[in-house]
Scaffold this motif. Sequence first.
Motif, PDB file in Angstrom:
ATOM      1  N   LEU A  27      30.529   0.237 -11.333  1.00 57.82           N
ATOM      2  CA  LEU A  27      30.429   1.074 -11.467  1.00 57.82           C
ATOM      3  C   LEU A  27      31.235   2.205  -9.815  1.00 57.82           C
ATOM      4  CD1 LEU A  27      27.964   1.750 -14.072  1.00 57.82           C
ATOM      5  CD2 LEU A  27      27.915   3.535 -12.078  1.00 57.82           C
ATOM      6  N   TYR A  28      30.727   1.698  -8.922  1.00 60.35           N
ATOM      7  CA  TYR A  28      30.910   2.056  -7.837  1.00 60.35           C
ATOM      8  C   TYR A  28      32.557   2.268  -7.718  1.00 60.35           C
ATOM      9  CZ  TYR A  28      32.849   1.866  -3.208  1.00 60.35           C
ATOM     10  OH  TYR A  28      33.579   1.928  -1.749  1.00 60.35           O
ATOM     11  N   PHE A  29      33.647   0.830  -7.863  1.00 60.85           N
ATOM     12  CA  PHE A  29      34.715   1.474  -8.182  1.00 60.85           C
ATOM     13  C   PHE A  29      35.475   1.986  -9.034  1.00 60.85           C
ATOM     14  CE2 PHE A  29      33.589  -3.550  -6.207  1.00 60.85           C
ATOM     15  CZ  PHE A  29      33.819  -2.783  -4.381  1.00 60.85           C
ATOM     16  N   LEU A  30      35.103   1.881 -10.137  1.00 62.82           N
ATOM     17  CA  LEU A  30      35.472   2.808 -10.989  1.00 62.82           C
ATOM     18  C   LEU A  30      35.082   3.926 -10.317  1.00 62.82           C
ATOM     19  CD1 LEU A  30      35.937   3.597 -14.097  1.00 62.82           C
ATOM     20  CD2 LEU A  30      33.969   3.749 -14.435  1.00 62.82           C
ATOM     21  N   LEU A  31      34.097   4.633  -9.191  1.00 59.46           N
ATOM     22  CA  LEU A  31      33.557   5.841  -9.028  1.00 59.46           C
ATOM     23  C   LEU A  31      34.654   6.114  -7.945  1.00 59.46           C
ATOM     24  CD1 LEU A  31      32.303   8.730  -8.375  1.00 59.46           C
ATOM     25  CD2 LEU A  31      30.600   7.067  -6.577  1.00 59.46           C
ATOM     26  N   GLU A  32      34.924   4.957  -6.902  1.00 60.05           N
ATOM     27  CA  GLU A  32      36.114   5.316  -6.273  1.00 60.05           C
ATOM     28  C   GLU A  32      37.279   5.684  -6.842  1.00 60.05           C
ATOM     29  OE1 GLU A  32      36.591   1.302  -3.928  1.00 60.05           O
ATOM     30  OE2 GLU A  32      36.042   3.019  -2.118  1.00 60.05           O
ATOM     31  N   LYS A  33      37.588   4.852  -8.076  1.00 56.27           N
ATOM     32  CA  LYS A  33      38.673   4.645  -8.830  1.00 56.27           C
ATOM     33  C   LYS A  33      39.180   6.272  -9.128  1.00 56.27           C
ATOM     34  CE  LYS A  33      41.650   3.344 -12.576  1.00 56.27           C
ATOM     35  NZ  LYS A  33      41.568   2.109 -13.124  1.00 56.27           N
ATOM     36  N   GLU A  48      25.693  -3.595  -0.851  1.00 58.07           N
ATOM     37  CA  GLU A  48      24.051  -4.367  -1.613  1.00 58.07           C
ATOM     38  C   GLU A  48      23.838  -3.838  -2.556  1.00 58.07           C
ATOM     39  OE1 GLU A  48      19.457  -4.660  -0.386  1.00 58.07           O
ATOM     40  OE2 GLU A  48      21.041  -4.317   1.519  1.00 58.07           O
ATOM     41  N   SER A  49      24.238  -5.421  -3.473  1.00 58.17           N
ATOM     42  CA  SER A  49      24.037  -5.238  -4.915  1.00 58.17           C
ATOM     43  C   SER A  49      22.391  -5.847  -5.374  1.00 58.17           C
ATOM     44  CB  SER A  49      24.985  -5.894  -5.189  1.00 58.17           C
ATOM     45  OG  SER A  49      24.503  -5.392  -6.978  1.00 58.17           O
ATOM     46  N   ASN A  50      21.596  -5.222  -5.555  1.00 60.06           N
ATOM     47  CA  ASN A  50      20.281  -5.686  -5.916  1.00 60.06           C
ATOM     48  C   ASN A  50      20.563  -5.633  -7.693  1.00 60.06           C
ATOM     49  OD1 ASN A  50      19.008  -5.628  -3.587  1.00 60.06           O
ATOM     50  ND2 ASN A  50      19.065  -2.935  -3.498  1.00 60.06           N
ATOM     51  N   PRO A  51      18.898  -5.916  -8.526  1.00 55.46           N
ATOM     52  CA  PRO A  51      19.062  -5.792  -9.284  1.00 55.46           C
ATOM     53  C   PRO A  51      19.057  -4.319 -10.271  1.00 55.46           C
ATOM     54  CG  PRO A  51      17.700  -7.212  -8.646  1.00 55.46           C
ATOM     55  CD  PRO A  51      18.191  -6.604  -7.231  1.00 55.46           C
ATOM     56  N   THR A  75      23.075   5.460  -2.828  1.00 61.25           N
ATOM     57  CA  THR A  75      22.550   4.080  -3.887  1.00 61.25           C
ATOM     58  C   THR A  75      23.512   4.740  -4.919  1.00 61.25           C
ATOM     59  OG1 THR A  75      20.430   4.074  -2.639  1.00 61.25           O
ATOM     60  CG2 THR A  75      20.691   3.227  -4.833  1.00 61.25           C
ATOM     61  N   ILE A  76      23.101   3.348  -6.281  1.00 62.05           N
ATOM     62  CA  ILE A  76      24.033   4.235  -6.891  1.00 62.05           C
ATOM     63  C   ILE A  76      23.236   3.415  -8.196  1.00 62.05           C
ATOM     64  CG2 ILE A  76      25.601   3.727  -9.599  1.00 62.05           C
ATOM     65  CD1 ILE A  76      28.201   4.804  -6.931  1.00 62.05           C
ATOM     66  N   ILE A  81      22.732   8.751  -8.993  1.00 61.77           N
ATOM     67  CA  ILE A  81      23.327   8.775  -8.022  1.00 61.77           C
ATOM     68  C   ILE A  81      22.049   9.231  -6.721  1.00 61.77           C
ATOM     69  CG2 ILE A  81      25.590   9.310  -5.929  1.00 61.77           C
ATOM     70  CD1 ILE A  81      27.473   8.741  -8.376  1.00 61.77           C
ATOM     71  N   ASN A  82      21.626   8.961  -5.827  1.00 59.93           N
ATOM     72  CA  ASN A  82      21.088   9.562  -4.725  1.00 59.93           C
ATOM     73  C   ASN A  82      21.791   9.428  -3.836  1.00 59.93           C
ATOM     74  OD1 ASN A  82      19.225  10.770  -3.927  1.00 59.93           O
ATOM     75  ND2 ASN A  82      17.082   8.722  -4.060  1.00 59.93           N
ATOM     76  N   ILE A  83      22.438  10.230  -3.046  1.00 59.86           N
ATOM     77  CA  ILE A  83      23.111   9.990  -1.801  1.00 59.86           C
ATOM     78  C   ILE A  83      21.668  10.901  -0.485  1.00 59.86           C
ATOM     79  CG2 ILE A  83      25.027  11.110  -0.260  1.00 59.86           C
ATOM     80  CD1 ILE A  83      25.782  11.467  -3.017  1.00 59.86           C
ATOM     81  N   ASN A  84      21.613  10.661   0.899  1.00 57.94           N
ATOM     82  CA  ASN A  84      21.030  10.980   1.519  1.00 57.94           C
ATOM     83  C   ASN A  84      21.758  11.554   2.935  1.00 57.94           C
ATOM     84  OD1 ASN A  84      18.529  10.962  -0.088  1.00 57.94           O
ATOM     85  ND2 ASN A  84      18.093   8.504   0.628  1.00 57.94           N
ATOM     86  N   ASN A  85      21.189  12.189   3.642  1.00 60.03           N
ATOM     87  CA  ASN A  85      21.399  12.235   5.271  1.00 60.03           C
ATOM     88  C   ASN A  85      23.135  12.609   5.169  1.00 60.03           C
ATOM     89  OD1 ASN A  85      18.995  12.604   5.918  1.00 60.03           O
ATOM     90  ND2 ASN A  85      19.310  10.004   6.810  1.00 60.03           N
TER      91      ASN A  85
END
Length: 166
Positions: A27-33, A48-51, A75-76, A81-85
């Motif tokens: 999902l991150y690499f799709l967003l980046e593309k 870091e990939s969590n469950p 965080t995705i 999506i949550n983005i801080n600072n």
Amino acid sequence: MKKLLNFLFLFILFIISFIVFFPKDKLYFLLEKELLNYNITIKSQSMESNPFNFKMKNSTIYLSGAEVAKVNDFTISLLGININNIKPASSFKDMIPNIDNVKINYKTGDFLDITSKAGKAIGNIDLDNNNLTIKIKPEKNQINKYSKLLRELKKDGENYVFKYNF
């Protein structure tokens, strides 16, 4: 009744397995593309990939090769999506305020919520009319500081509005 309970158990087990083993980094690499189409690049120091989510720490955002901002926590998850600072680069500090939190939910309607010391913003997406609207309500004491940015937006009462048709 026993077959129904077995079916429900297997269905819930399938949903939980799908969530846990879903390749969130894809999902991150799709967003980046997709962001590359707009000359936006995100580089992170740690991933870091969590469950249930995918986290990136100490990221830098580039626009056409120029550093625009640094992001402390990105965080995705399957919910959004949550983005801080978010801190703008030195050349953009006069135009863009430090942003405390950005929440993006995967839904139509009000999907974007931005909070900062400079004010609040709410984003709305309308798929019927193919437009994106972001309403910014700046704090009274911050209007003069970010007047360059606010001049580019349409004033609607106390709010400033950005509209984009896609």
